[in-house]
Each structure stands twice: as structure tokens, then as C-alpha cells.
Design a protein around this motif. Structure first.
Motif, PDB file in Angstrom:
ATOM      1  N   ILE A  90       6.773  -0.605   9.399  1.00 45.77           N
ATOM      2  CA  ILE A  90       6.328  -0.714   8.004  1.00 45.77           C
ATOM      3  C   ILE A  90       5.157   0.240   7.760  1.00 45.77           C
ATOM      4  O   ILE A  90       5.140   1.011   6.798  1.00 45.77           O
ATOM      5  CB  ILE A  90       5.919  -2.169   7.676  1.00 45.77           C
ATOM      6  N   VAL A 128       1.993  -8.079   4.590  1.00 45.08           N
ATOM      7  CA  VAL A 128       1.919  -6.966   3.644  1.00 45.08           C
ATOM      8  C   VAL A 128       0.693  -7.126   2.746  1.00 45.08           C
ATOM      9  O   VAL A 128       0.358  -8.236   2.325  1.00 45.08           O
ATOM     10  CB  VAL A 128       3.198  -6.942   2.754  1.00 45.08           C
ATOM     11  N   VAL A 129       0.020  -6.018   2.495  1.00 47.11           N
ATOM     12  CA  VAL A 129      -0.975  -5.985   1.416  1.00 47.11           C
ATOM     13  C   VAL A 129      -0.410  -5.057   0.341  1.00 47.11           C
ATOM     14  O   VAL A 129       0.054  -3.957   0.641  1.00 47.11           O
ATOM     15  CB  VAL A 129      -2.364  -5.525   1.920  1.00 47.11           C
ATOM     16  N   SER A 130      -0.384  -5.535  -0.894  1.00 45.69           N
ATOM     17  CA  SER A 130       0.228  -4.742  -1.963  1.00 45.69           C
ATOM     18  C   SER A 130      -0.798  -3.802  -2.594  1.00 45.69           C
ATOM     19  O   SER A 130      -2.017  -4.038  -2.521  1.00 45.69           O
ATOM     20  CB  SER A 130       0.803  -5.661  -3.040  1.00 45.69           C
ATOM     21  N   GLY A 178       7.912   1.409   2.155  1.00 45.42           N
ATOM     22  CA  GLY A 178       7.439   0.170   2.782  1.00 45.42           C
ATOM     23  C   GLY A 178       8.342  -1.025   2.562  1.00 45.42           C
ATOM     24  O   GLY A 178       8.590  -1.810   3.489  1.00 45.42           O
ATOM     25  N   HIS A 179       8.853  -1.184   1.338  1.00 45.57           N
ATOM     26  CA  HIS A 179       9.608  -2.410   1.042  1.00 45.57           C
ATOM     27  C   HIS A 179      10.888  -2.499   1.854  1.00 45.57           C
ATOM     28  O   HIS A 179      11.311  -3.581   2.259  1.00 45.57           O
ATOM     29  CB  HIS A 179       9.911  -2.509  -0.458  1.00 45.57           C
ATOM     30  N   MET A 201       4.860   3.725   5.327  1.00 45.44           N
ATOM     31  CA  MET A 201       3.848   3.907   4.295  1.00 45.44           C
ATOM     32  C   MET A 201       2.978   5.132   4.578  1.00 45.44           C
ATOM     33  O   MET A 201       2.528   5.803   3.657  1.00 45.44           O
ATOM     34  CB  MET A 201       2.986   2.646   4.182  1.00 45.44           C
ATOM     35  N   ALA A 245       9.738  -3.774   5.242  1.00 49.28           N
ATOM     36  CA  ALA A 245       9.182  -5.133   5.111  1.00 49.28           C
ATOM     37  C   ALA A 245      10.332  -6.126   4.925  1.00 49.28           C
ATOM     38  O   ALA A 245      10.367  -7.188   5.563  1.00 49.28           O
ATOM     39  CB  ALA A 245       8.203  -5.184   3.943  1.00 49.28           C
ATOM     40  N   ASP A 276       0.318  -1.655   2.574  1.00 48.15           N
ATOM     41  CA  ASP A 276       0.344  -1.507   4.036  1.00 48.15           C
ATOM     42  C   ASP A 276       0.583  -2.888   4.656  1.00 48.15           C
ATOM     43  O   ASP A 276       0.895  -3.848   3.943  1.00 48.15           O
ATOM     44  CB  ASP A 276      -1.026  -0.943   4.486  1.00 48.15           C
ATOM     45  N   SER A 326       2.481  -9.735  -5.266  1.00 42.72           N
ATOM     46  CA  SER A 326       3.242  -8.516  -5.020  1.00 42.72           C
ATOM     47  C   SER A 326       4.399  -8.396  -5.991  1.00 42.72           C
ATOM     48  O   SER A 326       5.500  -8.825  -5.719  1.00 42.72           O
ATOM     49  CB  SER A 326       3.747  -8.487  -3.573  1.00 42.72           C
ATOM     50  N   ASP A 356      -1.390  -3.519  -5.679  1.00 39.23           N
ATOM     51  CA  ASP A 356      -2.135  -4.240  -6.729  1.00 39.23           C
ATOM     52  C   ASP A 356      -3.348  -4.959  -6.143  1.00 39.23           C
ATOM     53  O   ASP A 356      -4.426  -4.968  -6.740  1.00 39.23           O
ATOM     54  CB  ASP A 356      -1.236  -5.277  -7.416  1.00 39.23           C
ATOM     55  N   GLY A 391       2.018   2.164  -4.262  1.00 40.59           N
ATOM     56  CA  GLY A 391       2.831   1.077  -3.722  1.00 40.59           C
ATOM     57  C   GLY A 391       3.865   1.606  -2.736  1.00 40.59           C
ATOM     58  O   GLY A 391       3.837   2.775  -2.325  1.00 40.59           O
ATOM     59  N   GLY A 392       4.798   0.724  -2.374  1.00 39.20           N
ATOM     60  CA  GLY A 392       5.703   1.021  -1.267  1.00 39.20           C
ATOM     61  C   GLY A 392       7.037   1.641  -1.644  1.00 39.20           C
ATOM     62  O   GLY A 392       7.601   2.428  -0.886  1.00 39.20           O
ATOM     63  N   GLY A 393       7.557   1.265  -2.823  1.00 35.95           N
ATOM     64  CA  GLY A 393       8.847   1.801  -3.250  1.00 35.95           C
ATOM     65  C   GLY A 393       9.885   1.719  -2.146  1.00 35.95           C
ATOM     66  O   GLY A 393       9.969   0.721  -1.415  1.00 35.95           O
TER      67      GLY A 393
HETATM   68  O1  IP8 Z   1       4.652  -1.828  -3.595  1.00 38.84           O
HETATM   69  C1  IP8 Z   1       3.739  -2.975  -0.777  1.00 38.84           C
HETATM   70  O2  IP8 Z   1       2.974  -2.441  -1.823  1.00 38.84           O
HETATM   71  P1  IP8 Z   1       3.441  -2.679  -3.353  1.00 38.84           P
HETATM   72  C2  IP8 Z   1       3.704  -2.069   0.456  1.00 38.84           C
HETATM   73  O3  IP8 Z   1       2.266  -2.273  -4.172  1.00 38.84           O
HETATM   74  C3  IP8 Z   1       4.595  -2.486   1.548  1.00 38.84           C
HETATM   75  O4  IP8 Z   1       3.760  -4.158  -3.499  1.00 38.84           O
HETATM   76  C4  IP8 Z   1       4.148  -2.213   2.916  1.00 38.84           C
HETATM   77  C5  IP8 Z   1       5.761  -3.060   1.395  1.00 38.84           C
END
Ligand code: IP8
Length: 247
Positions: free
Chosen positions: A76, A148-150, A52-53, A80, A56, A137, A206, A152, A47-49
Motif C-alpha cells: 500500500i 489507512v490514513v486518508s 493506494g485504494h 502511494m 488497501a 498512506d 475516508s 482528508d 488521495g489514493g485513487g
Molecule cells: O484517497 C487513502 O487516501 P484517500 C490512501 O484520501 C490509501 O482516502 C492508502 C488508500
């Protein structure tokens, strides 16, 4: 144990979410060491931690709300990519033959938000002895630009495509918790947990536990949700945390 295992490392597990772009080195190295000991074909998703977040949120991009600003989308994606590089390096150092797979280069959503992700390259990499590493991503989204694609969502797409024998979600919680904060051992249908998780619509992809459980229930393989300390046990064939099995 052998077979194919899809493991998601939650962004909150491998990064320090309070500090922008900060890897939790101890946690990432511990996860990589556990994966390095695994006797299975691995697909890793993370995930993004705090990578990415952060971007985003700054640019107002979610799984449903997109941007057509290429610089914002790149900010973003680049963050990632940097986290993915940290994960791939840690995995390779631990002996896992990890290689990155970029969802932006392959995946897309239609106007309803349904994700499509080509997986031939992932299957082929696995067949050739590599451990593909995917990450949350941004992807092209019809009518929205990119969204965003998470991680999960990627797990749910990839697990059937690689005929996964087991799926593990390593998160900061030790499993799905009931009203008294005790770990629920097993979930076989969403009705069993509707009162503790609340209802969730199909777009809760997400982060929401209800959405997570609902999509894992649709898989053809059992899934476990567990905390970081249980990763090694999961990879050794144990069933820690909560088993989600809708079969
Ligand atoms: O942390 C989100 O992935 P997650 C990734 O699995 C981004 O929700 C780009 C925010």
C-alpha cells in the motif's frame, strides 16, 4: 492572493480509478499547471485513487481495520509512494517547489484511532520556500498494526499546523450537492445539511461527504469543496463550489 493554502487533490481527480495504478495525465498536469500559477505558499495533499485504494482493498485494510503483515503494508505504502512521485514530478515541472512528505514515517494513531502527525518538518519546509506534498498512506495504529490514513484526515491535521488561510478540496464533484443535485453554496453547521448528507459518525473519515464536511467545519479557516475546473479560480482567490465555514 498570498498566504498559506492547503489543497487536496482527490485521488479520483488525478488517477483513472477503473485501471490499477493509472495516472490521469491530463488531469494531473492541469492541476499542476494551476498550482504553478498560484501566488501563495502551498501545501498539497493527495488521495489514493487507483494506487493506494487498490492495494488497501486487496489486503482488507481501512482507516479502522489494520494489518500486521509488513509486505501488505509495504504494498500500500509503495503504491502511494509511486503516485506521490508522479504528483511531485508534475508539480516540479509546473514550477512548484514540491517535495514529498511521507505520513508513514511520521504519523500514528492511538487505540481510539486519533491521528497524531508531527508537523515541524512541514512548517520548516514551507518556511524555506518548498511546497510539501503529503499523501494518503498507512500509519502505525495502536492495537491494529497499520491502518489507512486518508488525504482528508491529513488536510485537517495540517491546516491548523501551518496556520492555513484557506483550504481547498478539489474533488470530482463540483461541491456538496443537495437533494436536487444542485451545489450548496455555503455550509455553516452540520445541522444545515443533515437531511441531504445523512448522519455520520466521527469515524466516517475516508470518502463520506458528511464526515468530510464535519471535519472541515472544525477548522479555523474557510474550506472550499469544488471540481477540477474550479482549481485555478480557487487559487486566484475565488470561492467556487461549496464554502464550508464553521467559525
Ligand atoms: O484517497 C487513502 O487516501 P484517500 C490512501 O484520501 C490509501 O482516502 C492508502 C488508500
Amino acid at each position: 492572493m498570498t498566504g498559506t493554502v492547503v489543497v487536496k487533490l482527490g485521488g479520483s481527480v488525478i488517477t483513472d480509478k477503473s485501471e490499477s495504478e493509472t495516472v490521469d495525465r491530463d488531469a494531473l498536469d492541469a492541476a499542476a499547471a494551476a498550482l504553478g500559477e498560484a501566488d501563495a505558499d502551498l501545501v498539497v495533499v493527495h488521495g489514493g485513487g487507483s494506487f493506494g485504494h487498490h492495494y488497501a482493498d486487496e489486503h482488507g485494510v481501512t482507516t479502522e481495520r489494520g494489518t500486521r503483515d509488513a509486505a501488505d503494508a509495504l504494498a500500500i505504502h509503495d503504491a502511494m509512494t509511486r503516485l506521490s512521485r508522479e504528483v511531485v514530478d508534475a508539480l516540479q515541472s509546473a514550477g512548484v517547489p514540491a517535495l514529498p512528505v511521507r505520513p508513514l514515517s511520521a504519523g500514528s494513531r492511538n487505540a481510539d484511532g486519533d491521528l497524531s502527525l508531527p508537523t515541524d518538518q512541514i512548517r520548516r519546509l514551507l518556511g524555506e520556500g518548498f511546497a510539501p506534498v503529503l499523501h494518503g498512506d498507512v500509519v502505525a495504529h495502536e492495537g491494529e498494526g497499520v491502518t489507512v490514513v486518508s488525504g482528508d484526515e491529513l488536510v485537517v491535521e495540517v491546516a491548523p499546523a501551518v496556520d492555513a488561510d484557506r483550504v481547498g478540496l478539489c474533488s470530482t464533484v463540483p461541491g456538496v450537492l443537495d437533494g436536487e443535485d444542485a451545489v450548496i453554496d455555503r455550509i455553516g453547521s452540520i445541522d444545515e445539511v443533515a437531511d441531504v448528507l445523512g448522519d455520520s459518525d466521527a469515524t466516517d473519515v475516508s470518502g463520506g461527504m458528511a464526515g468530510k464536511v464535519r471535519s472541515l467545519l472544525a477548522l479555523d479557516a474557510p474550506a472550499q469543496i469544488f471540481g477540477p475546473d474550479a482549481l485555478a479560480g480557487f487559487l486566484a482567490g475565488e470561492a467556487p463550489g461549496t464554502t464550508v465555514d464553521g467559525r
